[in-house]
Design a protein around this motif. Sequence first.
Motif, PDB file in Angstrom:
ATOM      1  N   GLN A  51      15.985  31.322   6.059  1.00  0.00           N
ATOM      2  CA  GLN A  51      16.737  31.999   6.300  1.00  0.00           C
ATOM      3  C   GLN A  51      17.588  32.586   5.489  1.00  0.00           C
ATOM      4  O   GLN A  51      18.669  33.034   5.426  1.00  0.00           O
ATOM      5  CB  GLN A  51      17.517  30.697   7.628  1.00  0.00           C
ATOM      6  N   SER A  52      17.644  31.336   4.118  1.00  0.00           N
ATOM      7  CA  SER A  52      18.271  32.034   3.204  1.00  0.00           C
ATOM      8  C   SER A  52      18.478  33.671   2.413  1.00  0.00           C
ATOM      9  O   SER A  52      19.499  34.395   2.062  1.00  0.00           O
ATOM     10  CB  SER A  52      17.917  31.495   1.955  1.00  0.00           C
ATOM     11  N   GLY A  53      17.265  33.844   3.097  1.00  0.00           N
ATOM     12  CA  GLY A  53      16.501  36.118   2.639  1.00  0.00           C
ATOM     13  C   GLY A  53      15.770  35.850   1.943  1.00  0.00           C
ATOM     14  O   GLY A  53      14.842  36.764   1.413  1.00  0.00           O
ATOM     15  N   CYS A  54      15.324  34.415   0.873  1.00  0.00           N
ATOM     16  CA  CYS A  54      14.019  34.415  -0.306  1.00  0.00           C
ATOM     17  C   CYS A  54      12.755  34.474   0.708  1.00  0.00           C
ATOM     18  O   CYS A  54      12.547  34.274   1.725  1.00  0.00           O
ATOM     19  CB  CYS A  54      13.925  32.899   0.018  1.00  0.00           C
ATOM     20  N   ILE A  55      12.107  34.887   0.398  1.00  0.00           N
ATOM     21  CA  ILE A  55      10.186  35.671   0.662  1.00  0.00           C
ATOM     22  C   ILE A  55       9.502  35.403  -0.178  1.00  0.00           C
ATOM     23  O   ILE A  55       9.201  35.099  -1.387  1.00  0.00           O
ATOM     24  CB  ILE A  55      10.816  37.365   0.660  1.00  0.00           C
ATOM     25  N   ALA A  56       8.353  34.407  -0.088  1.00  0.00           N
ATOM     26  CA  ALA A  56       7.487  34.247  -0.270  1.00  0.00           C
ATOM     27  C   ALA A  56       6.284  34.434   0.407  1.00  0.00           C
ATOM     28  O   ALA A  56       5.655  34.411   1.114  1.00  0.00           O
ATOM     29  CB  ALA A  56       7.558  33.087  -0.152  1.00  0.00           C
ATOM     30  N   ASN A  57       5.553  34.980  -0.649  1.00  0.00           N
ATOM     31  CA  ASN A  57       4.077  35.686  -0.502  1.00  0.00           C
ATOM     32  C   ASN A  57       3.069  34.922  -1.302  1.00  0.00           C
ATOM     33  O   ASN A  57       3.315  34.245  -2.884  1.00  0.00           O
ATOM     34  CB  ASN A  57       3.536  36.954  -1.595  1.00  0.00           C
ATOM     35  N   PHE A  58       1.735  33.814  -0.598  1.00  0.00           N
ATOM     36  CA  PHE A  58       0.990  32.858  -1.230  1.00  0.00           C
ATOM     37  C   PHE A  58      -0.132  34.170  -0.652  1.00  0.00           C
ATOM     38  O   PHE A  58      -0.862  34.424  -0.081  1.00  0.00           O
ATOM     39  CB  PHE A  58       1.082  31.172  -0.289  1.00  0.00           C
ATOM     40  N   THR A  59      -1.090  33.712  -1.770  1.00  0.00           N
ATOM     41  CA  THR A  59      -2.828  34.054  -1.740  1.00  0.00           C
ATOM     42  C   THR A  59      -3.613  32.608  -2.268  1.00  0.00           C
ATOM     43  O   THR A  59      -3.331  32.262  -3.153  1.00  0.00           O
ATOM     44  CB  THR A  59      -3.084  35.427  -2.638  1.00  0.00           C
ATOM     45  N   ALA A  60      -4.653  32.625  -1.029  1.00  0.00           N
ATOM     46  CA  ALA A  60      -5.136  30.984  -1.632  1.00  0.00           C
ATOM     47  C   ALA A  60      -6.436  31.791  -1.335  1.00  0.00           C
ATOM     48  O   ALA A  60      -7.084  32.676  -0.242  1.00  0.00           O
ATOM     49  CB  ALA A  60      -4.633  30.227  -0.907  1.00  0.00           C
ATOM     50  N   SER A  61      -7.595  31.169  -2.152  1.00  0.00           N
ATOM     51  CA  SER A  61      -9.115  31.788  -1.907  1.00  0.00           C
ATOM     52  C   SER A  61      -9.540  30.715  -2.850  1.00  0.00           C
ATOM     53  O   SER A  61      -9.427  30.159  -3.846  1.00  0.00           O
ATOM     54  CB  SER A  61      -9.299  33.381  -2.379  1.00  0.00           C
ATOM     55  N   ARG A  62     -11.307  30.068  -1.893  1.00  0.00           N
ATOM     56  CA  ARG A  62     -12.179  29.690  -2.223  1.00  0.00           C
ATOM     57  C   ARG A  62     -13.445  30.079  -2.962  1.00  0.00           C
ATOM     58  O   ARG A  62     -14.298  29.273  -2.573  1.00  0.00           O
ATOM     59  CB  ARG A  62     -12.067  28.210  -1.938  1.00  0.00           C
ATOM     60  N   VAL A  63     -13.344  31.092  -2.833  1.00  0.00           N
ATOM     61  CA  VAL A  63     -14.760  32.287  -3.606  1.00  0.00           C
ATOM     62  C   VAL A  63     -14.291  33.383  -4.657  1.00  0.00           C
ATOM     63  O   VAL A  63     -14.771  34.051  -4.043  1.00  0.00           O
ATOM     64  CB  VAL A  63     -15.030  32.914  -1.841  1.00  0.00           C
ATOM     65  N   SER A  64     -13.327  33.317  -5.282  1.00  0.00           N
ATOM     66  CA  SER A  64     -13.294  34.076  -6.440  1.00  0.00           C
ATOM     67  C   SER A  64     -13.471  33.362  -7.267  1.00  0.00           C
ATOM     68  O   SER A  64     -15.152  32.985  -7.330  1.00  0.00           O
ATOM     69  CB  SER A  64     -11.253  33.451  -6.874  1.00  0.00           C
ATOM     70  N   THR A  65     -13.704  34.490  -8.234  1.00  0.00           N
ATOM     71  CA  THR A  65     -14.778  34.435  -9.382  1.00  0.00           C
ATOM     72  C   THR A  65     -13.956  34.157 -10.450  1.00  0.00           C
ATOM     73  O   THR A  65     -14.619  33.922 -11.830  1.00  0.00           O
ATOM     74  CB  THR A  65     -15.183  36.466  -9.621  1.00  0.00           C
ATOM     75  N   GLU A  66     -13.382  34.098  -9.976  1.00  0.00           N
ATOM     76  CA  GLU A  66     -12.056  33.281 -11.214  1.00  0.00           C
ATOM     77  C   GLU A  66     -10.885  31.986 -10.792  1.00  0.00           C
ATOM     78  O   GLU A  66     -10.863  32.149  -9.855  1.00  0.00           O
ATOM     79  CB  GLU A  66     -11.334  34.116 -12.133  1.00  0.00           C
TER      80      GLU A  66
END
Length: 326
Positions: A208-223
Amino acid sequence: MIPVAVIGVGAFGRNHARVYNQLQQEGAAVRLVGIVDTDLTRADFVAREFGCRAFGSIDQLLGTHSEVRAASVAVPTMQHLAAAKTLMQAGVDVLIEKPLAGSLAEADELINIAKKTNVVAQVGHLERFNPAVQATMPLITNPMFFEVHRLSVFTPRSLDVDVVLDLMIHDLDAVLAFVNSPIREVRAAGMPILSNKVDIANARIEFQSGCIANFTASRVSTERVRKMRFFQPRQYISIDYGRQDVLVFTVGGNEGSPSANPEIKVSKPPITAEEPLKAEICAFLGSVRSRNAPPVPLEDGKRALSVALQVLSQIEEHARKLNLGG
Protein backbone atom coordinates in the motif's frame (compact mmCIF):
# COMPACT_ATOMS: atom_id res chain seq x y z
CA MET A 1 22.81 -24.95 32.03
CA ILE A 2 20.01 -25.39 29.49
CA PRO A 3 19.37 -29.02 28.49
CA VAL A 4 18.23 -29.04 24.83
CA ALA A 5 17.05 -31.54 22.24
CA VAL A 6 16.58 -31.62 18.48
CA ILE A 7 13.41 -33.11 17.00
CA GLY A 8 14.01 -34.37 13.47
CA VAL A 9 17.56 -34.77 12.22
CA GLY A 10 17.41 -34.52 8.48
CA ALA A 11 19.65 -31.92 6.82
CA PHE A 12 18.28 -29.00 8.87
CA GLY A 13 17.96 -30.85 12.15
CA ARG A 14 21.49 -32.22 12.02
CA ASN A 15 22.77 -28.65 11.66
CA HIS A 16 20.80 -27.61 14.74
CA ALA A 17 22.41 -30.48 16.65
CA ARG A 18 25.83 -29.49 15.32
CA VAL A 19 25.43 -25.89 16.52
CA TYR A 20 24.16 -26.88 19.98
CA ASN A 21 27.13 -29.24 20.29
CA GLN A 22 29.50 -26.52 19.09
CA LEU A 23 28.16 -24.06 21.66
CA GLN A 24 28.54 -26.72 24.34
CA GLN A 25 32.16 -27.33 23.31
CA GLU A 26 32.82 -23.58 23.41
CA GLY A 27 31.70 -23.46 27.03
CA ALA A 28 28.21 -22.00 26.60
CA ALA A 29 25.67 -22.92 29.29
CA VAL A 30 23.84 -25.41 27.06
CA ARG A 31 23.90 -29.20 26.84
CA LEU A 32 22.55 -31.31 23.99
CA VAL A 33 20.92 -34.28 25.71
CA GLY A 34 18.80 -35.92 23.03
CA ILE A 35 18.00 -36.46 19.36
CA VAL A 36 14.52 -37.55 18.23
CA ASP A 37 13.78 -39.07 14.84
CA THR A 38 11.42 -41.79 13.69
CA ASP A 39 14.33 -43.10 11.61
CA LEU A 40 16.27 -44.66 14.50
CA THR A 41 19.29 -45.46 12.34
CA ARG A 42 19.66 -41.80 11.46
CA ALA A 43 18.92 -40.72 15.04
CA ASP A 44 21.60 -43.09 16.39
CA PHE A 45 24.15 -41.86 13.84
CA VAL A 46 23.62 -38.17 14.70
CA ALA A 47 23.45 -38.88 18.44
CA ARG A 48 26.82 -40.68 18.30
CA GLU A 49 28.25 -37.85 16.23
CA PHE A 50 27.36 -35.24 18.85
CA GLY A 51 27.60 -37.26 22.05
CA CYS A 52 23.99 -37.56 23.18
CA ARG A 53 21.17 -40.15 23.20
CA ALA A 54 18.77 -41.08 20.40
CA PHE A 55 15.02 -41.53 20.78
CA GLY A 56 12.23 -42.60 18.45
CA SER A 57 9.62 -40.22 19.87
CA ILE A 58 9.25 -37.03 21.88
CA ASP A 59 7.45 -38.96 24.64
CA GLN A 60 10.46 -41.28 24.98
CA LEU A 61 12.78 -38.26 25.19
CA LEU A 62 10.72 -36.50 27.84
CA GLY A 63 10.22 -39.74 29.78
CA THR A 64 14.00 -40.13 30.03
CA HIS A 65 15.05 -36.47 30.12
CA SER A 66 12.26 -34.59 31.89
CA GLU A 67 14.77 -31.79 32.50
CA VAL A 68 14.76 -30.75 28.81
CA ARG A 69 14.00 -27.02 28.71
CA ALA A 70 14.29 -26.17 25.03
CA ALA A 71 14.13 -27.92 21.67
CA SER A 72 14.53 -27.28 17.95
CA VAL A 73 11.67 -28.66 15.87
CA ALA A 74 13.03 -29.64 12.45
CA VAL A 75 10.59 -32.36 11.39
CA PRO A 76 8.76 -32.06 8.04
CA THR A 77 6.44 -29.03 7.93
CA MET A 78 3.23 -31.05 8.17
CA GLN A 79 4.44 -32.49 11.49
CA HIS A 80 5.34 -29.13 13.10
CA LEU A 81 2.04 -28.75 14.93
CA ALA A 82 2.02 -32.22 16.51
CA ALA A 83 5.68 -32.08 17.57
CA ALA A 84 5.67 -28.52 18.89
CA LYS A 85 2.34 -29.01 20.65
CA THR A 86 3.66 -32.00 22.59
CA LEU A 87 6.76 -30.07 23.61
CA MET A 88 4.99 -26.83 24.56
CA GLN A 89 2.36 -28.64 26.62
CA ALA A 90 5.24 -30.25 28.51
CA GLY A 91 6.62 -26.75 29.23
CA VAL A 92 9.49 -26.96 26.72
CA ASP A 93 10.51 -23.80 24.83
CA VAL A 94 10.62 -24.33 21.06
CA LEU A 95 12.47 -23.07 18.01
CA ILE A 96 10.31 -24.18 15.06
CA GLU A 97 11.92 -24.34 11.62
CA LYS A 98 10.32 -22.41 8.79
CA PRO A 99 7.72 -22.54 7.37
CA LEU A 100 5.93 -22.35 10.71
CA ALA A 101 3.13 -24.71 9.70
CA GLY A 102 1.31 -26.23 6.77
CA SER A 103 -1.70 -23.93 7.09
CA LEU A 104 -2.76 -20.69 8.75
CA ALA A 105 -5.14 -22.63 11.02
CA GLU A 106 -2.21 -24.70 12.29
CA ALA A 107 -0.12 -21.55 12.72
CA ASP A 108 -2.92 -20.02 14.80
CA GLU A 109 -3.10 -23.15 16.94
CA LEU A 110 0.65 -23.02 17.59
CA ILE A 111 0.41 -19.35 18.56
CA ASN A 112 -2.49 -20.05 20.93
CA ILE A 113 -0.71 -23.00 22.58
CA ALA A 114 2.42 -20.89 23.08
CA LYS A 115 0.34 -18.23 24.82
CA LYS A 116 -1.52 -20.71 27.02
CA THR A 117 1.61 -22.57 28.08
CA ASN A 118 3.68 -19.37 28.45
CA VAL A 119 6.67 -20.88 26.67
CA VAL A 120 9.23 -19.14 24.48
CA ALA A 121 8.33 -19.96 20.88
CA GLN A 122 10.48 -18.73 18.00
CA VAL A 123 10.23 -19.43 14.28
CA GLY A 124 13.39 -20.23 12.35
CA HIS A 125 13.55 -17.50 9.73
CA LEU A 126 17.28 -17.84 9.33
CA GLU A 127 18.06 -14.83 7.13
CA ARG A 128 16.90 -12.42 9.83
CA PHE A 129 20.15 -13.37 11.59
CA ASN A 130 22.34 -13.05 8.51
CA PRO A 131 24.93 -10.36 9.37
CA ALA A 132 24.22 -8.67 6.02
CA VAL A 133 20.52 -8.34 6.88
CA GLN A 134 21.35 -7.17 10.40
CA ALA A 135 23.65 -4.49 8.95
CA THR A 136 20.95 -3.35 6.52
CA MET A 137 18.14 -2.90 9.04
CA PRO A 138 19.43 0.49 10.36
CA LEU A 139 19.75 1.77 6.77
CA ILE A 140 16.07 1.33 5.90
CA THR A 141 14.20 4.56 5.19
CA ASN A 142 11.45 4.20 2.59
CA PRO A 143 12.16 1.24 0.27
CA MET A 144 10.25 1.47 -3.00
CA PHE A 145 11.50 -1.37 -5.22
CA PHE A 146 13.01 -4.80 -4.48
CA GLU A 147 14.54 -7.35 -6.82
CA VAL A 148 15.24 -10.65 -5.05
CA HIS A 149 16.79 -13.86 -6.39
CA ARG A 150 17.23 -17.14 -4.52
CA LEU A 151 18.42 -19.92 -6.80
CA SER A 152 19.67 -23.36 -5.76
CA VAL A 153 20.65 -26.56 -7.48
CA PHE A 154 18.21 -29.45 -7.15
CA THR A 155 18.51 -31.69 -4.08
CA PRO A 156 16.03 -34.31 -2.85
CA ARG A 157 15.57 -32.59 0.52
CA SER A 158 12.48 -30.55 1.48
CA LEU A 159 10.36 -31.99 -1.31
CA ASP A 160 7.42 -32.14 1.10
CA VAL A 161 6.91 -28.44 0.29
CA ASP A 162 7.17 -26.38 -2.90
CA VAL A 163 9.89 -23.83 -3.69
CA VAL A 164 7.80 -20.96 -2.27
CA LEU A 165 7.62 -22.52 1.19
CA ASP A 166 11.11 -23.99 0.88
CA LEU A 167 13.15 -21.03 -0.43
CA MET A 168 11.13 -17.93 -1.32
CA ILE A 169 9.66 -17.65 2.18
CA HIS A 170 13.11 -16.56 3.45
CA ASP A 171 12.95 -13.47 1.26
CA LEU A 172 9.25 -12.84 1.83
CA ASP A 173 9.99 -12.66 5.55
CA ALA A 174 12.98 -10.35 5.05
CA VAL A 175 11.08 -7.93 2.80
CA LEU A 176 8.09 -7.91 5.17
CA ALA A 177 10.52 -6.95 7.96
CA PHE A 178 11.94 -4.13 5.79
CA VAL A 179 8.63 -2.76 4.46
CA ASN A 180 6.26 -1.46 7.10
CA SER A 181 3.13 -1.51 4.96
CA PRO A 182 0.14 -3.80 4.27
CA ILE A 183 0.03 -5.73 0.98
CA ARG A 184 -2.20 -4.43 -1.80
CA GLU A 185 -1.76 -7.10 -4.48
CA VAL A 186 0.06 -10.38 -5.15
CA ARG A 187 0.72 -11.80 -8.61
CA ALA A 188 2.70 -14.96 -9.27
CA ALA A 189 3.56 -17.73 -11.69
CA GLY A 190 5.47 -20.98 -11.30
CA MET A 191 5.69 -24.61 -12.31
CA PRO A 192 7.04 -28.03 -11.32
CA ILE A 193 10.20 -29.13 -13.10
CA LEU A 194 11.85 -32.08 -11.34
CA SER A 195 9.31 -32.79 -8.59
CA ASN A 196 5.53 -32.92 -8.34
CA LYS A 197 5.46 -29.52 -6.62
CA VAL A 198 6.35 -26.02 -7.86
CA ASP A 199 10.14 -25.90 -8.33
CA ILE A 200 10.52 -22.43 -9.86
CA ALA A 201 8.40 -19.39 -9.07
CA ASN A 202 8.20 -15.66 -9.60
CA ALA A 203 6.07 -13.30 -7.53
CA ARG A 204 5.30 -9.60 -7.70
CA ILE A 205 3.99 -7.98 -4.53
CA GLU A 206 2.69 -4.43 -4.33
CA PHE A 207 2.40 -2.78 -0.93
CA GLN A 208 0.00 0.00 0.00
CA SER A 209 3.01 2.29 0.42
CA GLY A 210 3.61 1.93 -3.32
CA CYS A 211 6.63 -0.33 -2.84
CA ILE A 212 6.99 -3.13 -5.40
CA ALA A 213 8.90 -6.35 -4.69
CA ASN A 214 9.82 -8.94 -7.31
CA PHE A 215 10.88 -12.39 -6.10
CA THR A 216 12.39 -15.25 -8.09
CA ALA A 217 13.02 -18.60 -6.42
CA SER A 218 14.29 -21.78 -8.05
CA ARG A 219 15.57 -25.09 -6.78
CA VAL A 220 16.47 -26.33 -10.26
CA SER A 221 19.15 -23.79 -11.11
CA THR A 222 22.67 -24.55 -12.34
CA GLU A 223 24.10 -22.07 -9.83
CA ARG A 224 23.52 -20.90 -6.28
CA VAL A 225 22.43 -17.25 -5.95
CA ARG A 226 21.05 -15.50 -2.88
CA LYS A 227 20.79 -11.77 -3.49
CA MET A 228 18.48 -8.89 -2.65
CA ARG A 229 18.67 -5.44 -4.23
CA PHE A 230 16.43 -2.52 -3.40
CA PHE A 231 16.01 1.19 -4.04
CA GLN A 232 14.89 3.89 -1.65
CA PRO A 233 15.13 7.68 -1.99
CA ARG A 234 18.71 8.59 -2.97
CA GLN A 235 19.98 5.07 -2.28
CA TYR A 236 20.48 1.68 -3.90
CA ILE A 237 21.40 -1.19 -1.56
CA SER A 238 22.68 -4.59 -2.65
CA ILE A 239 22.76 -7.57 -0.25
CA ASP A 240 24.55 -10.83 -0.94
CA TYR A 241 23.26 -13.30 1.65
CA GLY A 242 25.89 -15.91 0.86
CA ARG A 243 28.90 -13.59 1.01
CA GLN A 244 27.35 -11.68 3.94
CA ASP A 245 28.10 -8.49 2.07
CA VAL A 246 26.26 -5.15 1.71
CA LEU A 247 26.98 -2.37 -0.79
CA VAL A 248 25.32 1.02 -0.40
CA PHE A 249 25.21 3.51 -3.29
CA THR A 250 24.15 6.99 -2.14
CA VAL A 251 23.41 10.01 -4.33
CA GLY A 252 24.90 13.19 -2.89
CA GLY A 253 26.23 11.47 0.20
CA ASN A 254 29.29 12.58 2.15
CA GLU A 255 30.35 9.11 3.30
CA GLY A 256 31.86 6.40 1.14
CA SER A 257 34.20 6.11 -1.80
CA PRO A 258 33.69 7.88 -5.14
CA SER A 259 32.15 5.80 -7.92
CA ALA A 260 32.24 6.15 -11.70
CA ASN A 261 29.64 8.86 -11.23
CA PRO A 262 31.04 11.63 -8.98
CA GLU A 263 27.59 12.29 -7.53
CA ILE A 264 27.32 8.71 -6.20
CA LYS A 265 29.30 7.47 -3.19
CA VAL A 266 29.78 3.76 -2.43
CA SER A 267 30.06 2.43 1.11
CA LYS A 268 30.11 -0.92 2.89
CA PRO A 269 28.65 -1.18 6.42
CA PRO A 270 30.99 -3.00 8.81
CA ILE A 271 29.97 -6.65 9.11
CA THR A 272 31.28 -9.38 11.39
CA ALA A 273 30.86 -12.71 9.63
CA GLU A 274 28.82 -15.27 11.59
CA GLU A 275 26.86 -18.40 10.77
CA PRO A 276 23.21 -17.27 10.74
CA LEU A 277 22.01 -20.54 12.30
CA LYS A 278 24.39 -20.10 15.21
CA ALA A 279 23.21 -16.50 15.71
CA GLU A 280 19.59 -17.67 15.53
CA ILE A 281 20.09 -20.43 18.10
CA CYS A 282 22.02 -18.08 20.42
CA ALA A 283 19.14 -15.58 20.22
CA PHE A 284 16.67 -18.37 21.02
CA LEU A 285 18.70 -19.52 24.01
CA GLY A 286 18.96 -15.91 25.16
CA SER A 287 15.16 -15.68 25.23
CA VAL A 288 14.95 -19.03 27.03
CA ARG A 289 17.24 -17.67 29.75
CA SER A 290 15.70 -14.19 30.04
CA ARG A 291 12.07 -15.23 29.39
CA ASN A 292 11.83 -12.24 27.05
CA ALA A 293 9.96 -12.41 23.74
CA PRO A 294 12.03 -14.05 20.99
CA PRO A 295 13.34 -11.82 18.16
CA VAL A 296 11.25 -13.68 15.55
CA PRO A 297 7.96 -14.65 17.24
CA LEU A 298 5.45 -17.13 15.82
CA GLU A 299 3.31 -14.22 14.63
CA ASP A 300 6.08 -13.27 12.18
CA GLY A 301 6.15 -16.86 10.99
CA LYS A 302 2.41 -16.75 10.39
CA ARG A 303 2.74 -13.47 8.48
CA ALA A 304 5.36 -14.90 6.12
CA LEU A 305 3.33 -18.10 5.72
CA SER A 306 0.22 -16.10 4.86
CA VAL A 307 2.00 -14.25 2.05
CA ALA A 308 3.61 -17.46 0.80
CA LEU A 309 0.20 -19.11 0.61
CA GLN A 310 -1.13 -16.10 -1.32
CA VAL A 311 1.74 -16.55 -3.77
CA LEU A 312 0.89 -20.24 -4.17
CA SER A 313 -2.77 -19.39 -4.72
CA GLN A 314 -1.83 -16.98 -7.48
CA ILE A 315 0.45 -19.59 -9.06
CA GLU A 316 -2.48 -22.03 -9.13
CA GLU A 317 -4.74 -19.35 -10.62
CA HIS A 318 -2.15 -18.55 -13.28
CA ALA A 319 -1.86 -22.26 -14.16
CA ARG A 320 -5.64 -22.56 -14.46
CA LYS A 321 -5.71 -19.62 -16.85
CA LEU A 322 -3.04 -21.21 -19.01
CA ASN A 323 -4.97 -24.46 -19.16
CA LEU A 324 -8.18 -22.65 -20.02
CA GLY A 325 -6.40 -20.78 -22.77
CA GLY A 326 -4.77 -24.02 -24.04
